[in-house]
Design an enzyme around this catalytic site. Structure first.
Site, PDB file in Angstrom:
ATOM      1  N   ASP A 572       0.772  -1.349  -0.113  1.00  0.00           N
ATOM      2  CA  ASP A 572      -0.042   0.100   0.116  1.00  0.00           C
ATOM      3  C   ASP A 572       0.932   1.325  -0.079  1.00  0.00           C
ATOM      4  O   ASP A 572       0.897   1.877   0.821  1.00  0.00           O
ATOM      5  CB  ASP A 572      -0.876   0.057   1.363  1.00  0.00           C
ATOM      6  CG  ASP A 572      -1.987   1.080   1.357  1.00  0.00           C
ATOM      7  OD1 ASP A 572      -2.068   2.023   0.123  1.00  0.00           O
ATOM      8  OD2 ASP A 572      -2.819   1.351   2.347  1.00  0.00           O
ATOM      9  N   GLU A 581      -3.146   2.260  -8.333  1.00  0.00           N
ATOM     10  CA  GLU A 581      -3.888   3.253  -8.926  1.00  0.00           C
ATOM     11  C   GLU A 581      -5.247   2.552  -9.457  1.00  0.00           C
ATOM     12  O   GLU A 581      -5.173   1.476  -9.974  1.00  0.00           O
ATOM     13  CB  GLU A 581      -3.201   3.866 -10.130  1.00  0.00           C
ATOM     14  CG  GLU A 581      -4.159   5.060 -10.838  1.00  0.00           C
ATOM     15  CD  GLU A 581      -3.213   5.377 -12.200  1.00  0.00           C
ATOM     16  OE1 GLU A 581      -3.707   6.536 -12.375  1.00  0.00           O
ATOM     17  OE2 GLU A 581      -2.253   4.630 -12.460  1.00  0.00           O
TER      18      GLU A 581
END
Length: 630
Positions: A572, A581
């Site tokens: 993350d 994304e």
């Protein structure tokens, strides 16, 4: 001896006087007897008259109550007269029934109700509410008054100006950058329309139908600006607004890290005169949306006109070229590898929208699927995505065969599409080992490359939808070679993959922002990383927010990130943009898959709306002959 009277009497004179005296005595006695008898008779008659008078007097002079008791009583109801006894029994019965039956019901109805608690929504429904919000966060242009995302504002108000007449204001930013890529945007709108057409009752059941239509219309309004929709012939189409190169050092959407509201650099517009795949995808989006908006005839007609205007443009052999060829700012992000899949896709959608047989004749022309390699059984061509419409196009035309069965001259090619769709569905199943899986169970449709979840979401939607098609026609399954496979197996596959995305994975992490307790906090997204504090940051000033280890100040609710690697690991961090994304097309896929699996609104599809524009397949029966006249 005295002679006798021959007639029976004595004739001597002595007896004559005595006889007369006796006769007189007898008469006197008779007279007295007659007077006594007559007096007796008179007394008897008078006694009878007295008795009759007493009876009559009893009738006339008796008390009133006594007279009423002896007389039968009636009630006049207007049209009829009924015995008062019957009337009273009837009225009494009605009153008793009212007290016994009606009164308790009225009392029960008037008491405050304690409504039974409805069952809680399933995880798919909760996730849909989140996933749709992603599109609100991606809007470009002047936002509506009911803007649902507090940290977003108006942006891109000068896009396309002054070069494009009317500008290119609106639409959606694709992912974490501020670029508007028209090719995946159009595909996303097509997929949202498809899910709305098939599962409208589900969207209504969860109160997201109007929201979805708003999301869709925001996109199709913009797509109508990407070409001259008022013209009869086209010579160009706009492919992109903004963009940049990864090694760029000049202000653009890649080099700068800014909120879209703060953009001040030039945003170029890419205009193309040859773009077969792009033109076909935009036409598909407009045609599909026209079916969704069939309750708004004026707008639906505008969408259909736009789609049909594009048809000769992208069908022109002199303009046959992939839209990304020779375009480095497109190739770096959304490079198209084929165009005949889009041609099949567009032909099917235009036929459903308009009923013009020209389009279905083209889509079932053997040369088109042959060139597109529709029946090559290559695993990479079985994976649906913004770049590959073959699985979706063939399922869309399989629908035509299953529900309308048009027969000749389409049956041969439609049956091949149906069979190819079945082979694709078999390939998704674990027992056939066509695609690898992670140890956590995620199918590797992109062959281990980054961003796996987008492909998984679209494949799950197609698998779930195919199962619903079969169930709606009463067919319990299909064959994978000699093995009969139940539709439930296909549903279970779709659920297992979507459940993985929602958190049933080795990391116990949801890959949809805002869903569950553990989800990505460092999403690669410009608007989400920069605080909404009314301060404007320059082109490079926002980089400190990109590179910080702190969570995003703004959660981009509903965004589905790229996803884990082939080892089920997910880092993350923003720098790993392939994993962190979100994209427009990825979220369109997850919305479609989720709505197909939720139990809200039932499990049936809408079989008919898709075919509203399709004319009757067979000629109408001739009118009956005129009546014979001699």
């Amino acid at each position: 001896m005295h002679p006798g009277n021959l007639w029976g009497g004595r004739l001597d004179a002595i007896d004559s006087d005595r006889a007369e005296a006796e006769e007189e005595e007898r008469r006197r006695n008779m007279t007295e007897w007659d007077r006594g008898a007559l007096h007796s008779q008179q007394l008897s008659a008078e006694h009878q008259r007295n008795q009759l008078d007493e009876t009559q007097q009893g009738w006339l002079l008796a008390p009133q109550d006594s007279w009423k008791k002896k007389r039968k009583k009636y009630v006049n109801l207007g049209c009829i007269s009924v015995s008062r006894t019957v009337f009273m029994w009837t009225v009494g019965s009605i009153v008793v029934l009212f007290l016994v039956v009606a009164l308790p019901i009225i009392i029960v109805k008037s008491l405050p109700r304690h409504k039974s608690t409805p069952p809680p929504p399933d995880n798919y429904t909760i996730a849909i509410h989140k996933a749709i919000q992603f599109f609100d966060a991606q809007k470009s242009g002047k936002l509506p008054k009911n803007n649902r995302v507090s940290w977003r504002g108006n942006s891109g108000l000068k896009d396309g100006l002054p070069d494009v007449v009317g500008g290119l204001v609106g639409g959606y930013y694709d992912g974490g950058s501020n670029t508007k890529f028209h090719f995946p945007m159009a595909f996303s709108m097509t997929m949202l329309s498809w899910s709305l057409i098939e599962y409208s009752q589900k969207f209504k059941a969860i109160n997201e139908y109007d929201h979805m239509r708003d999301v869709l219309k925001w996109g199709t309004d913009y797509l109508l600006l990407t070409f001259n929709n008022s013209a009869t012939r086209l010579d160009h189409i706009y492919a992109q607004v903004g963009g940049g190169l990864r090694d760029s050092e000049s202000p653009d959407d890649i080099y700068c890290w800014q909120r879209p509201e703060d953009m001040s650099y030039d945003r170029p517009v890419i205009s193309l005169t040859t773009a077969t795949d792009l033109g076909a995808e935009v036409a598909s989006a407009l045609a599909a949306a026209s079916i969704v908006f069939n309750d708004k005839p004026t707008y639906a007609k505008k969408l259909k006109k736009g789609a049909e205007t594009l048809w000769p443009f992208f069908r022109n052999k002199n303009r046959r070229k992939r839209y990304s060829d020779g375009q480095p700012m497109i190739q770096a992000f959304y490079n198209s590898t084929s165009m005949f899949d889009e041609l099949m896709w567009a032909g099917a959608w235009l036929y459903y929208a308009t009923g013009n047989q020209t389009y279905i004749q083209f889509a079932t022309n053997p040369s088109v699927p042959k060139t597109a390699k529709a029946f090559a059984n290559q695993p990479e061509l079985m994976v649906p995505s913004w770049n590959n419409k073959l699985p979706g196009a063939m399922l869309l035309m399989t629908r035509y065969r299953l529900f309308l069965n048009p027969g000749f001259p389409y049956e041969n090619m439609l049956s091949r599409y149906h069979n190819a769709t079945g082979v694709t569905m078999c390939a998704y199943l674990k027992q056939y080992n066509v695609f690898n899986r992670t140890s956590g169970g995620l199918i590797q449709l992109n062959m281990g490359k980054p961003r796996p979840l987008e492909y998984v979401a679209h494949a799950s939607f197609l698998a779930s939808l195919f199962a619903d098609y079969l169930n709606s026609t009463g067919v319990p399954g299909w064959y994978c070679g000699p093995t009969f496979v139940s539709t439930q197996v296909l549903k279970d596959f779709a659920k297992s993959q979507i459940d993985y995305i929602l958190g049933d994975n080795p990391l116990k992490m949801s890959y949809i922002v805002g869903f569950g307790k553990k989800f990505p906090r460092h999403v690669y997204h410009r608007g989400a990383t920069i605080p909404n504090d009314k301060k404007r940051r320059s082109c490079r000033e926002g980089l400190k927010y990109r590179d910080t280890k702190n969570p995003n100040p703004n959660n981009i609710t509903g965004a589905m990130v790229g996803g884990p690697n082939k080892s089920d690991q997910f880092h993350d961090i923003r720098s790993n943009y392939n994993a962190s994304e979100p994209t427009m097309s990825g979220n369109a896929g997850i919305v479609a898959a989720l709505i197909s699996l939720t139990s809200s609104g039932g499990y049936q599809i809408d079989k008919n709306t898709m075919f509203n524009g399709v004319p009757p397949l067979y000629p109408p029966a001739p009118p009956p002959p005129k009546a014979w006249k001699p």
